[in-house]
Design a protein around this motif. Structure first.
Motif, PDB file in Angstrom:
ATOM      1  N   GLY A   1       0.560  -0.965   0.008  1.00 22.40           N
ATOM      2  CA  GLY A   1      -0.082  -0.054   0.317  1.00 22.40           C
ATOM      3  C   GLY A   1       0.908   1.269  -0.270  1.00 22.40           C
ATOM      4  O   GLY A   1       0.311   2.354   0.133  1.00 22.40           O
ATOM      5  N   HIS A   2       1.972   1.237  -1.048  1.00 24.87           N
ATOM      6  CA  HIS A   2       2.852   1.797  -0.461  1.00 24.87           C
ATOM      7  C   HIS A   2       3.285   2.713  -2.295  1.00 24.87           C
ATOM      8  O   HIS A   2       4.194   3.680  -2.075  1.00 24.87           O
ATOM      9  N   THR A   3       1.846   2.593  -3.000  1.00 19.65           N
ATOM     10  CA  THR A   3       2.942   2.915  -4.078  1.00 19.65           C
ATOM     11  C   THR A   3       1.327   3.043  -5.396  1.00 19.65           C
ATOM     12  O   THR A   3       0.814   2.503  -5.501  1.00 19.65           O
ATOM     13  N   ASP A   4       1.681   4.664  -5.655  1.00 20.88           N
ATOM     14  CA  ASP A   4       0.777   4.937  -7.035  1.00 20.88           C
ATOM     15  C   ASP A   4       0.985   4.584  -8.206  1.00 20.88           C
ATOM     16  O   ASP A   4       1.980   4.341  -8.442  1.00 20.88           O
ATOM     17  N   HIS A   5       0.344   4.424  -8.946  1.00 21.93           N
ATOM     18  CA  HIS A   5       0.468   3.394 -10.493  1.00 21.93           C
ATOM     19  C   HIS A   5      -0.209   4.361 -11.438  1.00 21.93           C
ATOM     20  O   HIS A   5      -1.550   5.292 -11.342  1.00 21.93           O
ATOM     21  N   GLN A   6       0.471   5.264 -11.972  1.00 18.72           N
ATOM     22  CA  GLN A   6       0.001   6.267 -13.156  1.00 18.72           C
ATOM     23  C   GLN A   6      -0.214   5.849 -14.849  1.00 18.72           C
ATOM     24  O   GLN A   6       0.956   5.512 -14.677  1.00 18.72           O
ATOM     25  N   ILE A   7      -1.100   5.262 -14.937  1.00 17.00           N
ATOM     26  CA  ILE A   7      -0.920   4.734 -16.794  1.00 17.00           C
ATOM     27  C   ILE A   7      -1.592   6.098 -17.583  1.00 17.00           C
ATOM     28  O   ILE A   7      -2.719   6.759 -17.427  1.00 17.00           O
ATOM     29  N   VAL A   8      -0.972   5.735 -18.984  1.00 15.09           N
ATOM     30  CA  VAL A   8      -1.387   6.690 -19.484  1.00 15.09           C
ATOM     31  C   VAL A   8      -1.063   5.591 -21.378  1.00 15.09           C
ATOM     32  O   VAL A   8       0.163   5.263 -21.510  1.00 15.09           O
ATOM     33  N   VAL A   9      -1.916   5.660 -21.719  1.00  9.34           N
ATOM     34  CA  VAL A   9      -2.957   5.526 -23.041  1.00  9.34           C
ATOM     35  C   VAL A   9      -1.677   5.514 -23.847  1.00  9.34           C
ATOM     36  O   VAL A   9      -2.034   6.645 -24.537  1.00  9.34           O
ATOM     37  N   THR A  10      -0.957   4.753 -25.421  1.00 10.93           N
ATOM     38  CA  THR A  10      -0.062   5.817 -26.227  1.00 10.93           C
ATOM     39  C   THR A  10      -0.771   4.664 -27.410  1.00 10.93           C
ATOM     40  O   THR A  10      -0.775   6.114 -28.229  1.00 10.93           O
TER      41      THR A  10
END
Length: 94
Positions: free
Chosen positions: A39-48
Motif C-alpha cells: 500500500g505504498h505505491t501509486d500507479h499512473q497509466i497513460v495509453v499511447t
C-alpha cells in the motif's frame, strides 16, 4: 543604509518519488495484474496506442488513469493490443 539579514532554511520534503517508469506493450486480450500489497505505491497509466481497460474504464490513446496506493487492479488490453506508459510513485520521504 539599512540591511536586512534573514536565515533561509530549506524544509522541502519529497514524499512521492517516481519509480520504475516503463513503456509496455500488451498483446490483444492480455492482462497484467498489479497488486500493491504494501500500500505504498501509486500507479499512473497513460495509453499511447490501442485500448485497454483499467478499473472498469475503457482507455483510448491519450487517456490516463491514476490508481492510488493499496488498490489492486488489472490492465486488460483491447482487441488490437495496447501500449502504455506506466509510472509507479513510491510514498517515501527523501
Amino acid at each position: 543604509m539599512t540591511t536586512l539579514a534573514t536565515a533561509v532554511t530549506d524544509s522541502l520534503t519529497i514524499t512521492h518519488a517516481p519509480a520504475d517508469p516503463e513503456l509496455l506493450d500488451l498483446a490483444p486480450g492480455a492482462e497484467l495484474h498489479w497488486d500493491d500489497e504494501g500500500g505504498h505505491t501509486d500507479h499512473q497509466i497513460v495509453v499511447t496506442r490501442g485500448t485497454c481497460r483499467v478499473l472498469d474504464r475503457q482507455l483510448h490513446p491519450g487517456a490516463s488513469v491514476y490508481v492510488p496506493a493499496g488498490v489492486a487492479h488489472t490492465i486488460r488490453a483491447g482487441a488490437w493490443g495496447c501500449r502504455f506508459f506506466s509510472v509507479h510513485t513510491a510514498h517515501q520521504e527523501l
